[in-house]
Design an enzyme around this catalytic site. Structure first.
Site, PDB file in Angstrom:
ATOM      1  N   CYS A 114       0.819  -1.225   0.000  1.00 34.50           N
ATOM      2  CA  CYS A 114       0.000   0.000   0.000  1.00 34.50           C
ATOM      3  C   CYS A 114       0.850   1.271   0.000  1.00 34.50           C
ATOM      4  CB  CYS A 114      -0.938   0.002   1.212  1.00 34.50           C
ATOM      5  SG  CYS A 114      -1.904  -1.494   1.318  1.00 34.50           S
ATOM      6  N   HIS A 254      -3.359   6.919   3.134  1.00 39.26           N
ATOM      7  CA  HIS A 254      -3.782   5.605   2.637  1.00 39.26           C
ATOM      8  C   HIS A 254      -5.200   5.334   3.133  1.00 39.26           C
ATOM      9  CE1 HIS A 254      -4.002   1.496   1.641  1.00 39.26           C
ATOM     10  NE2 HIS A 254      -3.683   1.013   2.828  1.00 39.26           N
ATOM     11  N   ASN A 284     -10.016  -0.623   0.464  1.00 37.26           N
ATOM     12  CA  ASN A 284      -8.558  -0.524   0.433  1.00 37.26           C
ATOM     13  C   ASN A 284      -8.061  -1.034  -0.920  1.00 37.26           C
ATOM     14  OD1 ASN A 284      -5.808  -0.854   0.721  1.00 37.26           O
ATOM     15  ND2 ASN A 284      -5.925  -1.815   2.748  1.00 37.26           N
TER      16      ASN A 284
END
Ligand code: UT7
Length: 343
Positions: A114, A254, A284
């Protein structure tokens, strides 16, 4: 003359199919209220049968090139940040280099989960600041749905698919990437992993039967570590840039979980009004999460020349990263470039 690395184009792409919380109620023992209250996610986009990381990245990259008004032929480098490449070999970046027609560009994939986009921005800005390259495509793409266990309620409610890209370009303006911070802790690699399918555990009938080629995660441990590491990295990046929190106009964190975003926003000490959040619509999306949020923000909120942006991420590895950027006079960079190219 020292060159800086500024964003001159951006684009993002989400697949059409929506998987909402009600759909997930039919797959695992969960409910919409739990998912919304514990994660902030309402829905996520899922790749269709014809979509791949490469195909979604191609859409995003073309939009970024169009916005920058830059022919792919003028790119020096293609960096693709992904944990879910089309193949182990060749790199997805090479497929993109060919499909875009970036004939003069080198290409490689980068896996920092990520945090991958900010890692990509870090690498690209070094090439530009040292004068090696002038125009770099950084594209992040993930097809996490192909590596998600839809029998595991701990993970399947979280992940979505998508891609996003930016063009980073050399400029003498005092703008662009001001600082970057990278971090990693491989000792806790087991918090988030896809164990099989690599050389340590090649894919076999057994690894497929036990779901060892799918994401496994210890969410609770990640939660605490993510907040801590993102807050520290954000402050390190601010210090390196010689800025304070008051100088920051936009924070793009994020998008893993709205509770992580709120805890990070509080730990950094920035007002919630400066933080861009879109996790409810995308879930996500791994390496794509920060640049999709950046792209959406640029479309939805006015940005002024001189605005300071803070990007911060945390993911598998474990890895974390932060970057501070100052928004450049993008129109001027495009103008200077077309004058030079036509001279
Ligand atoms: O991008 C980086 C990668 N990943 C992340 O950033 C994820 C970080 N972690 C998280 O977002 C959160 O830890 C989760 C959303 C994954 C879980 O939230 P939590 O508040 O940490 O819950 P928990 O893991 O402590 O679990 C609490 C309870 C458990 O039940 P028991 O043991 O208390 O009976 C879980 O089994 O919630 C249960 N649970 C669920 N219940 C309904 C876990 N997932 C679900 C679910 N629906 N989908």
């Amino acid at each position: 003359m020292r060159m800086n690395a500024a964003i001159t184009g951006w684009g993002w792409h989400s697949p059409d199919r929506i998987l909402n919380n009600k759909d997930l109620e039919k797959l695992v023992d969960t409910d919409d209220a739990w998912i919304r209250s514990r994660t902030g996610i309402r829905e996520r986009r899922i790749a269709g049968p014809g979509d791949t990381t490469g195909s979604m990245c191609l859409h995003a990259a073309r939009t970024a090139l169009d916005r920058a008004n830059l022919p792919a032929n003028d790119l020096d480098l293609v960096i693709c940040a992904t944990t879910t490449p089309d193949h182990l070999l060749p790199a997805t970046a090479c497929l993109l280099q060919q499909r875009l027609g970036a004939r003069h560009a080198g290409a490689f994939d980068l896996n920092a989960a990520c945090s991958g986009f900010i890692y990509g921005v870090t690498v690209a800005s070094q090439f530009i600041q040292t004068g090696t390259y002038r125009r770099i495509l950084i594209v992040s793409g993930e097809t996490l749905s192909r590596f998600t266990n839809y029998h595991d309620r701990n993970t399947c409610v979280l992940f979505g698919d998508g891609a996003a890209a930016v063009i980073l370009e050399a400029t003498p303006q005092k703008a662009g990437v001001l600082s970057t911070v990278l971090g990693s802790r491989g000792d806790v690699e087991g918090y988030l992993s896809i164990e099989a399918g690599g050389s340590a555990q090649p894919a076999t009938a057994d690894t497929v039967a036990t779901g060892a080629h799918l994401v496994r995660m210890r969410g609770n441990e990640i939660f605490k570590m993510a907040v801590r590491c993102m807050a520290v990295a954000a402050h390190e990046a601010l210090d390196q840039a010689g800025l304070t929190l008051d100088d920051i106009d936009h924070v793009i964190p994020h998008q893993a979980n709205s509770r992580i975003i709120t805890a990070t926003q509080q730990a950094i000490g920035v007002p919630p009004s400066k933080v861009y959040v879109n996790v409810e619509k995308h879930g996500n999306t791994g390496a794509s999460s920060v640049p999709i949020a950046l792209g959406e923000m640029l479309e939805n909120q006015p940005i002024r020349v001189g605005d300071n942006l803070l990007m911060v991420a945390f993911g598998g590895g474990m890895t974390w990263a932060a970057a501070v950027l100052r928004w450049a006079d993008v129109a001027a960079i495009r103008r200077e470039r077309s004058l030079k190219l036509s001279a």
